[in-house]
Scaffold this motif. Structure first.
Motif, PDB file in Angstrom:
ATOM      1  N   UNK A   1      12.142  11.005 -10.462  1.00 32.18           N
ATOM      2  CA  UNK A   1      11.601  11.168 -11.808  1.00 32.18           C
ATOM      3  C   UNK A   1      11.023  12.525 -12.119  1.00 32.18           C
ATOM      4  N   UNK A   2      11.503  13.576 -11.474  1.00 31.68           N
ATOM      5  CA  UNK A   2      10.990  14.933 -11.716  1.00 31.68           C
ATOM      6  C   UNK A   2      11.342  15.418 -13.108  1.00 31.68           C
ATOM      7  N   UNK A   3      10.389  16.114 -13.751  1.00 27.19           N
ATOM      8  CA  UNK A   3      10.736  16.816 -14.982  1.00 27.19           C
ATOM      9  C   UNK A   3      11.349  18.174 -14.642  1.00 27.19           C
ATOM     10  N   UNK A   4      10.965  18.744 -13.490  1.00 25.64           N
ATOM     11  CA  UNK A   4      11.556  20.003 -13.017  1.00 25.64           C
ATOM     12  C   UNK A   4      12.878  19.694 -12.307  1.00 25.64           C
TER      13      UNK A   4
ATOM     14  N   UNK B   1       4.334  16.288  -7.301  1.00 27.57           N
ATOM     15  CA  UNK B   1       3.478  17.281  -7.932  1.00 27.57           C
ATOM     16  C   UNK B   1       3.294  16.826  -9.368  1.00 27.57           C
ATOM     17  N   UNK B   2       2.041  16.600  -9.740  1.00 24.89           N
ATOM     18  CA  UNK B   2       1.728  16.094 -11.073  1.00 24.89           C
ATOM     19  C   UNK B   2       1.335  17.238 -12.002  1.00 24.89           C
ATOM     20  N   UNK B   3       1.794  17.161 -13.253  1.00 22.87           N
ATOM     21  CA  UNK B   3       1.469  18.196 -14.239  1.00 22.87           C
ATOM     22  C   UNK B   3       0.122  17.900 -14.895  1.00 22.87           C
ATOM     23  N   UNK B   4      -0.215  18.658 -15.924  1.00 21.84           N
ATOM     24  CA  UNK B   4      -1.492  18.508 -16.631  1.00 21.84           C
ATOM     25  C   UNK B   4      -1.734  17.095 -17.153  1.00 21.84           C
TER      26      UNK B   4
ATOM     27  N   UNK C   1       5.111  13.275 -13.441  1.00 13.11           N
ATOM     28  CA  UNK C   1       5.810  13.853 -12.298  1.00 13.11           C
ATOM     29  C   UNK C   1       6.543  15.134 -12.687  1.00 13.11           C
ATOM     30  N   UNK C   2       5.944  16.272 -12.363  1.00 14.66           N
ATOM     31  CA  UNK C   2       6.636  17.561 -12.472  1.00 14.66           C
ATOM     32  C   UNK C   2       7.727  17.583 -11.407  1.00 14.66           C
ATOM     33  N   UNK C   3       7.375  17.103 -10.199  1.00 12.22           N
ATOM     34  CA  UNK C   3       8.320  16.968  -9.096  1.00 12.22           C
ATOM     35  C   UNK C   3       8.029  15.655  -8.391  1.00 12.22           C
ATOM     36  N   UNK C   4       9.089  14.933  -8.055  1.00 12.27           N
ATOM     37  CA  UNK C   4       8.948  13.721  -7.253  1.00 12.27           C
ATOM     38  C   UNK C   4      10.228  13.565  -6.438  1.00 12.27           C
ATOM     39  N   UNK C   5      10.076  13.476  -5.113  1.00 14.78           N
ATOM     40  CA  UNK C   5      11.248  13.209  -4.296  1.00 14.78           C
ATOM     41  C   UNK C   5      10.901  12.248  -3.177  1.00 14.78           C
TER      42      UNK C   5
END
Length: 146
Positions: free
Chosen positions: A24-27, A127-130, A134-138
């Motif tokens: 579910x990463x946005x990046x 890595x969670x954003x503001x 999920x900015x990054x999820x693996x």
């Protein structure tokens, strides 16, 4: 020149590039280098650190990145306090605030404590954003060994 090619090849062999499951990463996850891993599940050993680098391309801006790590066994997700909360401090390329389109390299470093059981588990690294998204999820299968 041959010497440099040999050094580069040895470096790539030591830091295996492994495929991960995006959760579910946005990046965009460009690649993951997990040191000492050339096949899944990746083996990690008590008393050592699991290390590597993840290359990302930001698709949205954020001022902060917060690291969360969990072990998934079956349907149970167990949180670990293994990664520094301020993920921005672990960037070796790029920085915070993150801009859309920016390329980032995040250094992974997780201590494998002796108290952890010898078990096969799926690591869930986020890595969670503001906004707490999920900015990054693996997901990466690992096996903890003695």
């Amino acid at each position: 020149m041959k010497f440099l090619v040999c050094i580069l090849f040895l470096g790539l062999a030591a830091a295996g590039i492994v495929e991960v499951e995006d959760c579910g990463s946005s990046a965009e996850i460009v690649s993951l280098e997990f040191d000492g891993c050339d096949e899944k599940p990746c083996s990690v050993y008590h008393g050592t650190h699991a290390t590597g680098r993840i290359n990302l391309k930001a698709n949205s801006p954020t001022n902060t990145l917060t690291c969360k790590l969990a072990g998934v066994v079956g349907v149970i997700e167990l949180p670990f306090n293994g990664c520094p909360s301020d993920a921005c401090a672990s960037m070796t390329s790029g920085d915070c605030p993150v801009e859309a389109g920016e390329t980032l390299v995040y250094e992974l470093d997780f201590e494998i404590l002796d108290l952890y059981p010898t078990i096969e588990v799926t690591a869930k690294w986020r890595l969670l954003d503001d906004n707490g998204d999920d900015f990054m999820c693996f997901l990466l299968p690992i096996v903890i060994k003695d």
